[in-house]
Design a protein around this motif. Structure first.
Motif, PDB file in Angstrom:
ATOM      1  N   ALA A  18       0.835  -1.212   0.000  1.00 16.02           N
ATOM      2  CA  ALA A  18       0.000   0.000   0.000  1.00 16.02           C
ATOM      3  C   ALA A  18       0.866   1.257   0.000  1.00 16.02           C
ATOM      4  O   ALA A  18       0.583   2.219  -0.727  1.00 16.02           O
ATOM      5  N   ILE A  19       1.937   1.256   0.781  1.00 14.65           N
ATOM      6  CA  ILE A  19       2.851   2.410   0.810  1.00 14.65           C
ATOM      7  C   ILE A  19       3.501   2.579  -0.557  1.00 14.65           C
ATOM      8  O   ILE A  19       3.623   3.697  -1.063  1.00 14.65           O
ATOM      9  N   ARG A  20       3.920   1.474  -1.159  1.00 18.06           N
ATOM     10  CA  ARG A  20       4.522   1.519  -2.493  1.00 18.06           C
ATOM     11  C   ARG A  20       3.596   2.189  -3.499  1.00 18.06           C
ATOM     12  O   ARG A  20       4.036   2.890  -4.404  1.00 18.06           O
ATOM     13  N   LYS A  21       2.289   1.983  -3.312  1.00 18.23           N
ATOM     14  CA  LYS A  21       1.300   2.562  -4.218  1.00 18.23           C
ATOM     15  C   LYS A  21       0.895   3.983  -3.822  1.00 18.23           C
ATOM     16  O   LYS A  21       0.038   4.587  -4.478  1.00 18.23           O
ATOM     17  N   GLY A  22       1.476   4.505  -2.741  1.00 18.08           N
ATOM     18  CA  GLY A  22       1.204   5.888  -2.352  1.00 18.08           C
ATOM     19  C   GLY A  22       0.067   6.059  -1.359  1.00 18.08           C
ATOM     20  O   GLY A  22      -0.446   7.169  -1.193  1.00 18.08           O
ATOM     21  N   LYS A  37      -1.348   7.024   1.778  1.00 13.66           N
ATOM     22  CA  LYS A  37      -0.902   7.828   2.918  1.00 13.66           C
ATOM     23  C   LYS A  37      -1.372   7.256   4.250  1.00 13.66           C
ATOM     24  O   LYS A  37      -0.665   7.343   5.242  1.00 13.66           O
ATOM     25  N   GLN A  38      -2.553   6.687   4.278  1.00 10.11           N
ATOM     26  CA  GLN A  38      -3.074   6.122   5.530  1.00 10.11           C
ATOM     27  C   GLN A  38      -2.208   4.956   6.011  1.00 10.11           C
ATOM     28  O   GLN A  38      -1.934   4.835   7.199  1.00 10.11           O
ATOM     29  N   SER A  39      -1.771   4.121   5.096  1.00 15.31           N
ATOM     30  CA  SER A  39      -0.897   3.008   5.473  1.00 15.31           C
ATOM     31  C   SER A  39       0.430   3.529   5.996  1.00 15.31           C
ATOM     32  O   SER A  39       0.972   3.018   6.978  1.00 15.31           O
ATOM     33  N   PHE A  40       0.940   4.564   5.351  1.00 14.17           N
ATOM     34  CA  PHE A  40       2.187   5.170   5.803  1.00 14.17           C
ATOM     35  C   PHE A  40       2.023   5.744   7.213  1.00 14.17           C
ATOM     36  O   PHE A  40       2.884   5.563   8.070  1.00 14.17           O
ATOM     37  N   LYS A  74      12.471   9.732   3.811  1.00 12.24           N
ATOM     38  CA  LYS A  74      13.188   9.059   2.727  1.00 12.24           C
ATOM     39  C   LYS A  74      12.397   7.846   2.227  1.00 12.24           C
ATOM     40  O   LYS A  74      12.312   7.605   1.021  1.00 12.24           O
ATOM     41  N   ILE A  75      11.788   7.105   3.140  1.00 12.19           N
ATOM     42  CA  ILE A  75      10.969   5.960   2.743  1.00 12.19           C
ATOM     43  C   ILE A  75       9.805   6.431   1.875  1.00 12.19           C
ATOM     44  O   ILE A  75       9.514   5.844   0.834  1.00 12.19           O
ATOM     45  N   TRP A  76       9.157   7.512   2.297  1.00 10.89           N
ATOM     46  CA  TRP A  76       8.016   8.007   1.522  1.00 10.89           C
ATOM     47  C   TRP A  76       8.469   8.493   0.144  1.00 10.89           C
ATOM     48  O   TRP A  76       7.825   8.216  -0.859  1.00 10.89           O
ATOM     49  N   GLU A  77       9.555   9.227   0.102  1.00  9.51           N
ATOM     50  CA  GLU A  77      10.038   9.765  -1.172  1.00  9.51           C
ATOM     51  C   GLU A  77      10.462   8.658  -2.130  1.00  9.51           C
ATOM     52  O   GLU A  77      10.345   8.804  -3.338  1.00  9.51           O
ATOM     53  N   ARG A  78      10.946   7.550  -1.594  1.00 10.10           N
ATOM     54  CA  ARG A  78      11.423   6.441  -2.428  1.00 10.10           C
ATOM     55  C   ARG A  78      10.488   5.233  -2.364  1.00 10.10           C
ATOM     56  O   ARG A  78      10.900   4.099  -2.632  1.00 10.10           O
ATOM     57  N   ARG A  79       9.233   5.469  -2.017  1.00  4.24           N
ATOM     58  CA  ARG A  79       8.272   4.391  -1.764  1.00  4.24           C
ATOM     59  C   ARG A  79       8.092   3.451  -2.945  1.00  4.24           C
ATOM     60  O   ARG A  79       7.905   2.252  -2.760  1.00  4.24           O
ATOM     61  N   SER A  99      -2.563  15.488   7.859  1.00  3.95           N
ATOM     62  CA  SER A  99      -1.898  14.190   7.915  1.00  3.95           C
ATOM     63  C   SER A  99      -0.438  14.346   8.342  1.00  3.95           C
ATOM     64  O   SER A  99       0.168  15.407   8.173  1.00  3.95           O
ATOM     65  N   VAL A 100       0.110  13.270   8.875  1.00  5.62           N
ATOM     66  CA  VAL A 100       1.514  13.245   9.260  1.00  5.62           C
ATOM     67  C   VAL A 100       2.380  13.481   8.017  1.00  5.62           C
ATOM     68  O   VAL A 100       3.395  14.174   8.070  1.00  5.62           O
ATOM     69  N   GLN A 101       1.952  12.929   6.898  1.00  7.59           N
ATOM     70  CA  GLN A 101       2.708  13.103   5.661  1.00  7.59           C
ATOM     71  C   GLN A 101       2.757  14.569   5.241  1.00  7.59           C
ATOM     72  O   GLN A 101       3.781  15.054   4.776  1.00  7.59           O
TER      73      GLN A 101
END
Length: 178
Positions: free
Chosen positions: A11-15, A17-20, A55-60, A155-157
């Protein structure tokens, strides 16, 4: 790896935000505590964990985790801590060598600090309103991203993105004016 870990990672890989945010909220505090055991500085530990999540989010899209999600996050924090310690060690060594060689020029500390503080505060004041508010809450009031998100009902993001944006703007403005 558990099914829920695989689901969250995908889910994070697909963007998503809630999963992140779920992962962030679940691991942030314990990762900060872990980072603190290595770097022995609360602010540095928070910065390390926050930058690791950013970094994880930017390179998800390229995120590949073969271990458990928890093991991956702890390893990422561990490596980042060691890199920071190594960087500080190199910086300290360079400063000591420069002082010993007489190459390091030092301005009058009180004048330099005052000028720098004015430049920094002006650059912060020039940030867009939401970005400035979030940055001040993060850096001056030492609130976590999760606490800021809750306080501002975002959101945290969004908090992470705004802090990252503020830091980029500040770096650009402060290096261009020197």
């Amino acid at each position: 790896m558990s099914v829920s870990d695989q689901h969250l990672i995908e889910a994070i890989r697909k963007g998503d935000k809630q999963s992140f945010e779920i992962v962030f909220k679940q691991y942030y505090r314990t990762l900060c505590e872990y980072a603190f055991t290595i770097v022995k500085d609360t602010d540095e530990a928070r910065d390390i964990v926050q930058s690791m999540f950013l970094k994880i989010w930017e390179r998800r899209e390229d995120l590949i985790i073969t271990l458990t999600l928890k093991a991956y996050l702890y390893r990422a924090v561990h490596n980042t801590c060691l890199n920071r310690i190594k960087h500080e060690s190199i910086k300290t060594k360079y400063i000591r060598q420069s002082i010993g060689d007489g190459r390091l020029e030092v301005k009058q500390p009180e004048v330099f600090a005052n000028e720098t503080e004015k430049k920094v505060m002006k650059a912060i004041d020039d940030l867009p309103e939401q970005c400035r508010i979030i940055f001040k809450l993060s850096r001056f009031e030492e609130m976590s991203y999760a606490d800021i998100a809750q306080k501002l009902n975002i959101s945290v993001q969004t908090v992470a993105n705004q802090v990252s944006k503020a830091l980029k703007v500040l770096r650009t403005q402060l290096t261009d004016t020197d």
